[in-house]
Motif scaffolding. Sequence first.
Motif, PDB file in Angstrom:
ATOM      1  N   ALA A  20       7.782  -1.646   7.595  1.00 22.34           N
ATOM      2  CA  ALA A  20       6.563  -1.117   6.940  1.00 22.34           C
ATOM      3  C   ALA A  20       6.377  -0.468   5.696  1.00 22.34           C
ATOM      4  N   GLN A  21       7.399   0.306   5.467  1.00 23.10           N
ATOM      5  CA  GLN A  21       7.639   1.029   4.238  1.00 23.10           C
ATOM      6  C   GLN A  21       7.833   0.260   2.966  1.00 23.10           C
ATOM      7  N   ILE A  22       8.748  -0.772   3.464  1.00 25.05           N
ATOM      8  CA  ILE A  22       9.195  -1.864   2.469  1.00 25.05           C
ATOM      9  C   ILE A  22       7.934  -2.609   2.110  1.00 25.05           C
ATOM     10  N   LEU A  23       7.182  -2.851   2.883  1.00 22.35           N
ATOM     11  CA  LEU A  23       5.769  -3.776   2.636  1.00 22.35           C
ATOM     12  C   LEU A  23       4.945  -2.895   1.768  1.00 22.35           C
ATOM     13  N   ASP A  24       4.796  -1.511   2.144  1.00 20.80           N
ATOM     14  CA  ASP A  24       3.794  -0.897   1.448  1.00 20.80           C
ATOM     15  C   ASP A  24       4.253  -0.527  -0.135  1.00 20.80           C
ATOM     16  N   LEU A  25       5.616  -0.507  -0.214  1.00 22.89           N
ATOM     17  CA  LEU A  25       6.427  -0.162  -1.545  1.00 22.89           C
ATOM     18  C   LEU A  25       5.954  -1.430  -2.441  1.00 22.89           C
ATOM     19  N   CYS A  26       6.233  -2.656  -1.809  1.00 17.85           N
ATOM     20  CA  CYS A  26       6.006  -3.869  -2.584  1.00 17.85           C
ATOM     21  C   CYS A  26       4.417  -4.176  -2.840  1.00 17.85           C
ATOM     22  N   HIS A  27       3.681  -3.782  -1.897  1.00 17.70           N
ATOM     23  CA  HIS A  27       2.163  -3.736  -2.117  1.00 17.70           C
ATOM     24  C   HIS A  27       1.738  -2.676  -3.226  1.00 17.70           C
ATOM     25  N   ALA A  28       2.389  -1.801  -3.466  1.00 20.18           N
ATOM     26  CA  ALA A  28       2.200  -0.551  -4.482  1.00 20.18           C
ATOM     27  C   ALA A  28       2.617  -1.358  -5.957  1.00 20.18           C
ATOM     28  N   CYS A  29       3.774  -2.003  -5.704  1.00 20.35           N
ATOM     29  CA  CYS A  29       4.621  -2.439  -7.136  1.00 20.35           C
ATOM     30  C   CYS A  29       3.697  -3.694  -7.290  1.00 20.35           C
ATOM     31  N   TRP A  30       3.348  -4.607  -6.397  1.00 18.40           N
ATOM     32  CA  TRP A  30       2.366  -5.827  -6.901  1.00 18.40           C
ATOM     33  C   TRP A  30       1.099  -5.824  -6.338  1.00 18.40           C
ATOM     34  N   PRO A  31       0.370  -5.139  -7.007  1.00 18.66           N
ATOM     35  CA  PRO A  31      -0.872  -4.644  -6.445  1.00 18.66           C
ATOM     36  C   PRO A  31      -2.015  -6.090  -6.664  1.00 18.66           C
ATOM     37  N   ASP A  32      -3.284  -6.041  -6.338  1.00 16.17           N
ATOM     38  CA  ASP A  32      -4.179  -7.132  -6.222  1.00 16.17           C
ATOM     39  C   ASP A  32      -3.754  -8.145  -5.242  1.00 16.17           C
ATOM     40  N   GLY A  33      -2.870  -7.757  -4.032  1.00 17.83           N
ATOM     41  CA  GLY A  33      -2.398  -8.821  -3.362  1.00 17.83           C
ATOM     42  C   GLY A  33      -1.479  -9.819  -3.777  1.00 17.83           C
ATOM     43  N   ASP A  34      -0.795  -9.314  -4.842  1.00 18.09           N
ATOM     44  CA  ASP A  34       0.195 -10.446  -5.540  1.00 18.09           C
ATOM     45  C   ASP A  34       1.379 -10.432  -4.396  1.00 18.09           C
TER      46      ASP A  34
END
Length: 181
Positions: A20-34
Amino acid sequence: VTDVAFRACATDELGSSTVAQILDLCHACWPDGDFTQDDLEHALGGRHFLAESAGRVVSHVAVVARGLELDGLPVRAGYVEAVATLPPFRRRGLARRLMAAANAHIVAASQLGALSTGEPAIYERLGWRRWMGETWVREPDGTLTRTPDDDDGIMVLETPRTRPLNVAGRLTCDWRTGDVW
Ligand SMILES: CC(C)(COP(=O)(O)OP(=O)(O)OC[C@H]1O[C@@H](n2cnc3c(N)ncnc32)[C@H](O)[C@@H]1OP(=O)(O)O)[C@@H](O)C(=O)NCCC(=O)NCCS
């Protein structure tokens, strides 16, 4: 970097809260649902290289096994996914350090490294080469389809088991949902 700890482990050793933390990190690094659910799936099932601060994942690299074809011959590749560092932790060499560990894993375990990126400089400094030839995908029914939009973003890393490499040749990936490269 004194307040950051580094570790590597397989996906099945991560635990659901770290995933879940990796997913949060990736959402923070690719914003706007990328960063999509497919992108997460692409990053699971192999090995993870993690930097953690105060018990949270702040930088991440994944390497997953994929079947590629080099000029029609099968290659067991280590494919790099989900390279990301939280904004406050950038420009401190974290991604570079995790990629160096990922490189060592690929060199030890795979016939070739491969990845898709819009930021080739980071990887070039670590010995990766830009693919100069055509890229293709092998569809589920076996058909070969060109992936011209990916031609410019693919990079490869040679290992001791890489056959003599023609980077102007034809590189084909196996099929998957979402972005195939
Ligand atoms: C790309 C990213 C992972 C870099 O993470 P990082 O931990 O800051 O990277 P590092 O500090 O290890 O820097 C690695 C190299 O890239 C360079 N670099 C890092 N960020 C850079 C930037 N914004 N612009 C130009 N160069 C940059 C550094 O100079 C360094 O090179 P050097 O050490 O040989 O001089 C991070 O910016 C990020 O998460 N970006 C959003 C997601 C993304 O684009 N991922 C990669 C796509 S494949």
